[in-house]
Design an enzyme around this catalytic site. Structure first.
Site, PDB file in Angstrom:
ATOM      1  N   GLU A  48       0.862  -1.199  -0.047  1.00 17.11           N
ATOM      2  CA  GLU A  48       0.005  -0.055  -0.184  1.00 17.11           C
ATOM      3  C   GLU A  48       0.834   1.198   0.126  1.00 17.11           C
ATOM      4  O   GLU A  48       0.728   2.338   0.939  1.00 17.11           O
ATOM      5  CB  GLU A  48      -0.904  -0.153   1.198  1.00 17.11           C
ATOM      6  CG  GLU A  48      -1.964  -1.281   1.013  1.00 17.11           C
ATOM      7  CD  GLU A  48      -2.583  -1.506   2.322  1.00 17.11           C
ATOM      8  OE1 GLU A  48      -2.767  -0.674   3.156  1.00 17.11           O
ATOM      9  OE2 GLU A  48      -3.531  -2.303   2.420  1.00 17.11           O
ATOM     10  N   GLU A 108      -4.839 -10.946  -1.874  1.00 21.22           N
ATOM     11  CA  GLU A 108      -5.681 -10.840  -0.636  1.00 21.22           C
ATOM     12  C   GLU A 108      -7.401 -10.669  -1.002  1.00 21.22           C
ATOM     13  O   GLU A 108      -8.317  -9.893  -0.583  1.00 21.22           O
ATOM     14  CB  GLU A 108      -5.386  -9.704   0.040  1.00 21.22           C
ATOM     15  CG  GLU A 108      -4.445  -9.383   0.383  1.00 21.22           C
ATOM     16  CD  GLU A 108      -4.120  -8.144   1.373  1.00 21.22           C
ATOM     17  OE1 GLU A 108      -4.765  -7.649   1.753  1.00 21.22           O
ATOM     18  OE2 GLU A 108      -2.707  -7.661   1.502  1.00 21.22           O
TER      19      GLU A 108
HETATM   20  O1  9MR Z   1      -6.941  -8.803   7.941  1.00 17.42           O
HETATM   21  C1  9MR Z   1      -6.120  -8.295   8.666  1.00 17.42           C
HETATM   22  C2  9MR Z   1      -6.610  -7.732  10.007  1.00 17.42           C
HETATM   23  O2  9MR Z   1      -6.896  -8.796  10.710  1.00 17.42           O
HETATM   24  C3  9MR Z   1      -5.282  -7.101  10.849  1.00 17.42           C
HETATM   25  O3  9MR Z   1      -6.146  -6.417  11.927  1.00 17.42           O
HETATM   26  C4  9MR Z   1      -5.398  -5.482  10.029  1.00 17.42           C
HETATM   27  C5  9MR Z   1      -4.139  -4.997  10.570  1.00 17.42           C
HETATM   28  O4  9MR Z   1      -2.769  -5.814  10.969  1.00 17.42           O
HETATM   29  O5  9MR Z   1      -4.733  -6.127   8.762  1.00 17.42           O
HETATM   30  C6  9MR Z   1      -5.672  -6.738   7.833  1.00 17.42           C
HETATM   31  O6  9MR Z   1      -5.050  -7.160   6.786  1.00 17.42           O
HETATM   32  C7  9MR Z   1      -4.863  -6.273   5.816  1.00 17.42           C
HETATM   33  C8  9MR Z   1      -3.465  -6.491   5.037  1.00 17.42           C
HETATM   34  O7  9MR Z   1      -2.461  -6.756   5.827  1.00 17.42           O
HETATM   35  C9  9MR Z   1      -3.161  -5.542   4.006  1.00 17.42           C
HETATM   36  N1  9MR Z   1      -4.365  -5.196   2.957  1.00 17.42           N
HETATM   37  C10 9MR Z   1      -5.578  -4.907   3.605  1.00 17.42           C
HETATM   38  C11 9MR Z   1      -6.049  -6.083   4.905  1.00 17.42           C
HETATM   39  C12 9MR Z   1      -7.407  -5.938   5.369  1.00 17.42           C
HETATM   40  O8  9MR Z   1      -7.620  -4.815   6.095  1.00 17.42           O
END
Ligand code: 9MR
Length: 352
Positions: free
Chosen positions: A149, A264
């Site tokens: 990101e 994802e």
């Molecule tokens: O799904 C993930 C969630 O459980 C965590 O709390 C969060 C923060 O670490 O991150 C989420 O995963 C994200 C991913 O790492 C990057 N792209 C967006 C995902 C969904 O928010």
């Protein structure tokens, strides 16, 4: 017919030794493209049916949080690989590979990192982190999300990168540094820049694709080791996929010798119909559009969903439905039953 009955859930997961599941999926035809899922470390330990589903369907796994800074770096001097090692053991004992997610992201940073100030200190911290984490899994993790990101929410002109600690201290060169450090730590690994909201119809999505192309082109011009773009693919059910935009984006990447993968995938169903069948069909349709648009220009090197069962998904953290019914963003339902989305994935990974 999947031989799921063979799979019993009596594993001592916490002791990393006994993670091997019976070969439940031996009867299914092999995939040409690996399919994988993000995995939650706690559910991996607590839920035997979850382990069964992962072993049954996946060739790849990726920790949903277990390799982020806030887990791996409790303090400046400590590295904690408990979660990463646990998932890697599960993967290896079940004939799967583990991807790495993620080395550089603006979010999930522990508080102590806010004291990193100045170009030199930032470069040193970035180098130490990437060398140590990629080094820990050298030769065992074939693909890493190096940067997650990096693109501004709404990129405009020269303002196309998302602010983070590294951009503030090192300027945009932090991206190149991160890729170079990762390649030094494991020269054979697929190095990925991972991004969301680049799939749909609309000006903002188009601007985000163009900003990402700019970053990738810049890296290629400087001969930096970047190998692929990750489409996160957190699709919003109400948004149409920009099929032409996605295909030409993937074609431009291909012309630069940069691959794509889907990292994802899920479909946010907040505004989709209450009727489950209708909802599942819209979800399958959106994913078909995305995977078709990508595959028309270049076949993805892998397709991963952000979880495998609706039982464990991030979606309700932000997108609960007004009708109170649970979200259905993933390929298996809460009871691990196959939904139309799984059939779409089977088709695009060429399992028939
Ligand atoms: O799904 C993930 C969630 O459980 C965590 O709390 C969060 C923060 O670490 O991150 C989420 O995963 C994200 C991913 O790492 C990057 N792209 C967006 C995902 C969904 O928010």
């Amino acid at each position: 017919m999947r031989r799921r009955d063979f799979v019993q859930g009596s594993l001592a997961v916490a002791a990393h030794a006994a993670l091997q599941m019976p070969a439940a999926n031996a009867a299914a035809p092999p995939r040409q493209i690996p399919y994988g899922s993000a995995v939650r470390g706690d559910a991996l330990v607590d839920d035997p049916a979850y382990r069964t589903a992962l072993a049954d369907y996946c060739q790849l796994v990726v920790p949903e949080g277990g390799l982020k800074w806030d887990t791996v770096r409790p303090s400046e001097d400590r590295f904690d690989f408990y979660e990463g090692d646990k998932l890697l053991a599960f993967a290896e004992q079940n004939g799967m590979k583990m991807r790495g997610h993620t080395l550089i992201w603006y979010a999930a940073m522990p508080d102590w990192t806010s004291s990193i100030r100045g170009g030199k200190a930032a470069e040193k911290a970035l180098t130490k982190h990437i060398r140590t984490v990629v080094g820990q899994y050298k030769g065992r993790v074939p693909s890493w999300d190096v940067i997650n990101e990096a693109i501004a929410e709404d990129p405009r002109g020269s303002d196309y990168l998302r602010p983070n600690l590294w951009l503030e201290n090192m300027g945009k060169g932090y991206i190149e540094s991160a890729f170079r450090q990762a390649a030094e730590a494991d020269p054979k690994v697929q190095l990925v820049i991972n991004e969301y909201d680049i799939e749909c119809v609309g000006e903002q999505f188009k601007n985000r694709r163009n900003a990402l192309l700019r970053v990738v082109r810049d890296l290629r011009d400087r001969d930096a080791p970047i190998h692929a773009v990750g489409f996160q693919g957190h699709l919003k059910g109400e948004h149409e996929i920009d099929k032409e935009g996605v295909s030409s984006f993937v074609a431009e990447l291909k012309a630069m010798n940069v691959d794509v993968l889907v990292t994802e995938l899920d479909v946010i169903d907040k505004f989709l119909p209450s009727d489950e069948k209708q909802r599942d069909d819209v979800i399958a349709g959106r994913v078909t559009d995305l995977l078709q648009a990508i595959s028309d220009a270049n076949r993805p090197t892998a397709i991963l969903t952000w979880g495998i069962s609706d039982r464990y998904t991030w979606v309700p953290m932000y997108f609960t439905r007004d009708d109170g019914s649970p979200n259905r963003p993933l390929p298996l339902d809460r009871d691990y039953k196959v939904k139309p989305l799984m059939k779409v994935i089977d088709r695009f990974t060429a399992r028939v």
